[in-house]
Write an enzyme that holds these catalytic residues in place. Structure first.
Site, PDB file in Angstrom:
ATOM      1  N   CYS A   1      13.173  10.528   7.287  1.00 22.28           N
ATOM      2  CA  CYS A   1      13.274   9.711   9.509  1.00 22.28           C
ATOM      3  C   CYS A   1      14.636  10.340   9.790  1.00 22.28           C
ATOM      4  O   CYS A   1      14.444  10.851  11.243  1.00 22.28           O
ATOM      5  CB  CYS A   1      12.868   8.850   9.265  1.00 22.28           C
ATOM      6  SG  CYS A   1      13.474   7.465   7.917  1.00 22.28           S
TER       7      CYS A   1
ATOM      8  N   LYS B   1       1.092  -1.203  -0.217  1.00 26.74           N
ATOM      9  CA  LYS B   1       0.305   0.002   0.174  1.00 26.74           C
ATOM     10  C   LYS B   1       1.139   1.076   0.512  1.00 26.74           C
ATOM     11  O   LYS B   1       1.010   1.808   1.169  1.00 26.74           O
ATOM     12  CB  LYS B   1      -0.539   0.250   0.992  1.00 26.74           C
ATOM     13  CG  LYS B   1      -2.194   0.676   1.024  1.00 26.74           C
ATOM     14  CD  LYS B   1      -1.740   2.392   1.167  1.00 26.74           C
ATOM     15  CE  LYS B   1      -1.759   3.045   2.535  1.00 26.74           C
ATOM     16  NZ  LYS B   1      -1.628   4.321   1.429  1.00 26.74           N
TER      17      LYS B   1
ATOM     18  N   GLU C   1       9.640  15.461  15.564  1.00 25.23           N
ATOM     19  CA  GLU C   1      10.498  15.499  14.298  1.00 25.23           C
ATOM     20  C   GLU C   1       9.078  16.682  13.254  1.00 25.23           C
ATOM     21  O   GLU C   1       7.886  16.587  12.908  1.00 25.23           O
ATOM     22  CB  GLU C   1       9.449  13.877  14.006  1.00 25.23           C
ATOM     23  CG  GLU C   1      10.177  13.537  12.565  1.00 25.23           C
ATOM     24  CD  GLU C   1       9.761  12.078  11.984  1.00 25.23           C
ATOM     25  OE1 GLU C   1       8.670  11.429  11.975  1.00 25.23           O
ATOM     26  OE2 GLU C   1      10.974  12.034  11.925  1.00 25.23           O
TER      27      GLU C   1
HETATM   28  P1  NAD Z   1       1.735   8.534   8.259  1.00 28.86           P
HETATM   29  O1  NAD Z   1       2.435   7.468   9.050  1.00 28.86           O
HETATM   30  O2  NAD Z   1      -0.223   8.769   8.776  1.00 28.86           O
HETATM   31  O3  NAD Z   1       1.796   7.534   6.741  1.00 28.86           O
HETATM   32  C1  NAD Z   1       2.355   6.681   6.568  1.00 28.86           C
HETATM   33  C2  NAD Z   1       1.991   5.497   5.625  1.00 28.86           C
HETATM   34  O4  NAD Z   1       0.937   5.077   6.805  1.00 28.86           O
HETATM   35  C3  NAD Z   1       0.995   5.755   4.549  1.00 28.86           C
HETATM   36  O5  NAD Z   1       0.934   5.114   3.579  1.00 28.86           O
HETATM   37  C4  NAD Z   1      -0.432   6.269   5.047  1.00 28.86           C
HETATM   38  O6  NAD Z   1      -1.277   5.748   3.829  1.00 28.86           O
HETATM   39  C5  NAD Z   1      -0.634   5.249   6.075  1.00 28.86           C
HETATM   40  N1  NAD Z   1      -1.617   4.780   7.145  1.00 28.86           N
HETATM   41  C6  NAD Z   1      -1.832   6.257   7.661  1.00 28.86           C
HETATM   42  N2  NAD Z   1      -2.883   5.869   8.773  1.00 28.86           N
HETATM   43  C7  NAD Z   1      -2.813   4.760   8.587  1.00 28.86           C
HETATM   44  C8  NAD Z   1      -3.632   3.212   9.655  1.00 28.86           C
HETATM   45  N3  NAD Z   1      -4.703   3.700  10.172  1.00 28.86           N
HETATM   46  N4  NAD Z   1      -3.721   2.451   8.689  1.00 28.86           N
HETATM   47  C9  NAD Z   1      -2.289   1.832   8.235  1.00 28.86           C
HETATM   48  N5  NAD Z   1      -1.954   2.625   7.095  1.00 28.86           N
HETATM   49  C10 NAD Z   1      -2.075   3.872   7.551  1.00 28.86           C
HETATM   50  O7  NAD Z   1       2.680   9.955   7.911  1.00 28.86           O
HETATM   51  P2  NAD Z   1       2.013  10.894   7.541  1.00 28.86           P
HETATM   52  O8  NAD Z   1       0.826  10.973   7.829  1.00 28.86           O
HETATM   53  O9  NAD Z   1       2.441  11.076   5.604  1.00 28.86           O
HETATM   54  O10 NAD Z   1       3.039  12.081   7.538  1.00 28.86           O
HETATM   55  C11 NAD Z   1       3.557  12.705   9.006  1.00 28.86           C
HETATM   56  C12 NAD Z   1       4.746  12.621   9.854  1.00 28.86           C
HETATM   57  O11 NAD Z   1       5.463  10.931   9.731  1.00 28.86           O
HETATM   58  C13 NAD Z   1       5.765  12.872   9.320  1.00 28.86           C
HETATM   59  O12 NAD Z   1       5.658  14.310   9.327  1.00 28.86           O
HETATM   60  C14 NAD Z   1       6.164  12.512   9.488  1.00 28.86           C
HETATM   61  O13 NAD Z   1       6.965  13.386  10.712  1.00 28.86           O
HETATM   62  C15 NAD Z   1       6.559  11.471   9.506  1.00 28.86           C
HETATM   63  N6  NAD Z   1       6.748  10.720   8.183  1.00 28.86           N
HETATM   64  C16 NAD Z   1       7.919   9.871   8.870  1.00 28.86           C
HETATM   65  C17 NAD Z   1       8.084   8.833   8.050  1.00 28.86           C
HETATM   66  C18 NAD Z   1       9.893   7.883   7.638  1.00 28.86           C
HETATM   67  O14 NAD Z   1      10.581   7.485   6.887  1.00 28.86           O
HETATM   68  N7  NAD Z   1      10.488   6.855   8.892  1.00 28.86           N
HETATM   69  C19 NAD Z   1       8.079   8.885   7.296  1.00 28.86           C
HETATM   70  C20 NAD Z   1       7.271   9.422   6.527  1.00 28.86           C
HETATM   71  C21 NAD Z   1       6.293  10.469   7.253  1.00 28.86           C
END
Ligand code: NAD
Length: 490
Positions: free
Chosen positions: A294, A185, A394
């Site tokens: 990250c 996904k 972060e």
């Molecule tokens: P997120 O964690 O919400 O999303 C990451 C992935 O998880 C996406 O594919 C999203 O569709 C999916 N997702 C979201 N909610 C879910 C759920 N309930 N169940 C299963 N999958 C789900 O991240 P975001 O909203 O895109 O970004 C928010 C924050 O996350 C950023 O500001 C940053 O701090 C962090 N982030 C970290 C990384 C990393 O590399 N560790 C990468 C992206 C974002």
């Protein structure tokens, strides 16, 4: 310099579908995902928002694909196919890099490196397929016991938007190596390259259904994937809050998880550091991918005696950086979305309200040629209190928090003073101080005299809120096999 129109011509058709059981599935009645270029705000494509039913179909397909040609294949044949995926992707680096730049905003030169890395995961793991050996255990003259490594089954991969393609491949390459199948996904902001990859994988000759891509939103498709009882392992990279939800969902059916979550990584610059070498390293550590990594080195912990000199150098160089559209190969591209831009603006505005001094940046970046893009200035917040929000949370944007310290001990205490434990760096010429830091910092990876740069073969993962499990390197295989022990009584 390539224009958006030229880039789209070179790419050819952009995906407007997902990929289940070797078929293109288009949106139909589902609400579409709007895929936008972060450098201009332009709409690139609409893809289906996958539903719970789509996930169920993809998981059933991946479960069925565990049997048949994929399972029957000799290990060396499976290895050869995985190698071929890497080769096919290497051959298409330029096209995939254009897609990654348009989809995620990153400068084209960085997108190329990132697609090469994505391909290298397959090359690296391919040779391991026929070396996943078990052990034999002595139980005396009348018994024989041995172990073998078996696939865990269907693996689910929930991927973020910051390094879209390489985050997919660093999960599926080891998963396929161990004989599993996969449902991916991708992030709703950046689904394009993952769909293109699935088609390339099947062209290379992997059996239908081994890799399936369900585009969609996290709350529906992502959650359904994490909850599905036939998914035996979930690999997730993203925020801490979502990571916890996924772990809860996986717990309901006792699936294992690899969670690669956020960080607030410390970068220590001791008084004896070579500042000519440290300065570009500090900048790359925080500004690469516009700070959306990250493991970015976002807390600069600096010895007091060099603090002013170093901040002056960094501010001068930051102000000289070219911010712009990824296709123009700037020093720094846009943030992924307006939502992320507003998050970063919020952090900066609140910091200003608290009286924090910005040595440079702190506002939206004005990029004349691309007024619709989501640009923020390279930013240095100086003299930040180690407990301040800017030193604890972060930001996921190009914002460096500088914290002056009086001793190495204080530096190590400050380094360990967050909820995270992902990466940490140090610049010093004192090997004892460097090693003391490496042994005392709570971080999954430590960089001495050069931040980042360990590539695809070194294990990567976090302590504490930064996650569970390791990806990359041989350690990255651990999550994808189960051990079966067989005991024979003679
Ligand atoms: P997120 O964690 O919400 O999303 C990451 C992935 O998880 C996406 O594919 C999203 O569709 C999916 N997702 C979201 N909610 C879910 C759920 N309930 N169940 C299963 N999958 C789900 O991240 P975001 O909203 O895109 O970004 C928010 C924050 O996350 C950023 O500001 C940053 O701090 C962090 N982030 C970290 C990384 C990393 O590399 N560790 C990468 C992206 C974002």
């Amino acid at each position: 310099m390539t224009s958006i129109k030229e880039a789209l011509e070179q790419i050819g058709e952009l995906p407007a579908h997902m990929w289940i059981a070797g078929q293109r599935i288009s949106g139909g009645l589902r609400d579409g995902i709007e895929c936008r270029d972060p450098g201009s705000g332009e709409l690139l494509s609409k893809l289906p928002a996958g539903t719970k039913e789509d996930i169920a179909e993809a998981v059933a397909t991946a479960k069925a694909a565990l049997k048949g040609p994929w399972a029957d294949m000799l290990p060396k044949e499976r290895g050869r196919l995985i190698w071929k995926i890497g080769e096919a992707l290497h051959a298409e680096v330029d096209r995939f890099a254009l897609v990654e730049t348009l989809d995620s905003g990153k400068p084209l030169k960085d997108a190329k490196v990132s697609v090469q890395r994505a391909a290298d995961y397959f090359i690296y793991y391919a040779g391991m397929v026929d070396k996943l050996e078990g052990t034999s255990i002595p139980l005396g003259i009348n018994k024989v016991a041995y172990t073998e490594k078996v696939p865990v089954g269907v693996t689910g991969h929930i991927v973020p938007w910051n390094v879209p393609l390489s985050m997919v491949t660093r999960g599926i390459a080891p998963a396929l190596t161990c004989g599993n199948t996969a449902v991916v996904k991708p992030a709703e902001d950046t689904p394009l390259a993952a769909v293109m990859l699935a088609e390339l994988i099947e062209k290379v000759g992997l059996p239908v259904g081994v890799v399936n891509i369900v585009t969609g939103f996290g709350v529906e498709a992502g959650q359904a994937l994490a909850e599905h009882p036939d998914v035996r392992h979930i690999t997730f990279t993203g925020s801490v809050a979502t990571g916890k939800k996924i772990m809860h969902a996986a717990a309901e059916h006792l699936a294992s998880v690899t969670l690669e979550l956020g960080g607030k990584s410390p970068h220590l610059i001791l008084g004896d550091a070579d500042l000519d070498r440290a300065t570009p390293d500090i900048m790359a550590a925080v500004y690469k991918n516009a700070g959306q990594i990250c493991s970015s080195g976002t807390r600069l912990i600096v010895a007091k005696e060099i603090h002013n000199e170093l901040v002056d150098r960094l501010a001068e160089k930051s102000e000289a950086m070219k911010v712009g559209h990824g296709l123009d190969n700037p020093d720094m591209g846009p943030l992924i979305s307006n939502k992320q831009l507003q998050t970063v603006v919020g952090f900066a505005d609140r910091a200003k309200d608290r009286g924090i001094d910005f040595s440079c940046g702190g506002s939206l970046a004005d990029v004349e040629s691309n007024q619709g893009g989501y640009f923020f200035e390279p930013t240095i917040a100086n003299n930040v209190d180690p407990d301040d929000e800017l030193a604890q949370k972060e930001v996921f944007g190009p914002v460096l928090s500088v914290i002056p310290v009086a001793s190495v001990d204080e530096a190590i205490d400050v380094a360990n003073n967050t909820q995270y434990g992902l990466a940490a760096g140090i610049h010093t010429q004192d090997i004892s101080a460097a090693m003391r830091f490496a042994k005392s910092v709570e971080a999954g990876q430590v960089y001495i005299n050069g931040y980042h740069g360990s590539g695809d073969t070194v294990p990567f993962g976090g302590f504490r809120d930064s996650g569970i499990g390791r990806e990359k390197g041989l350690a990255g295989l651990d999550a994808y096999s189960a051990t079966r022990a067989v005991t024979i009584t003679l």
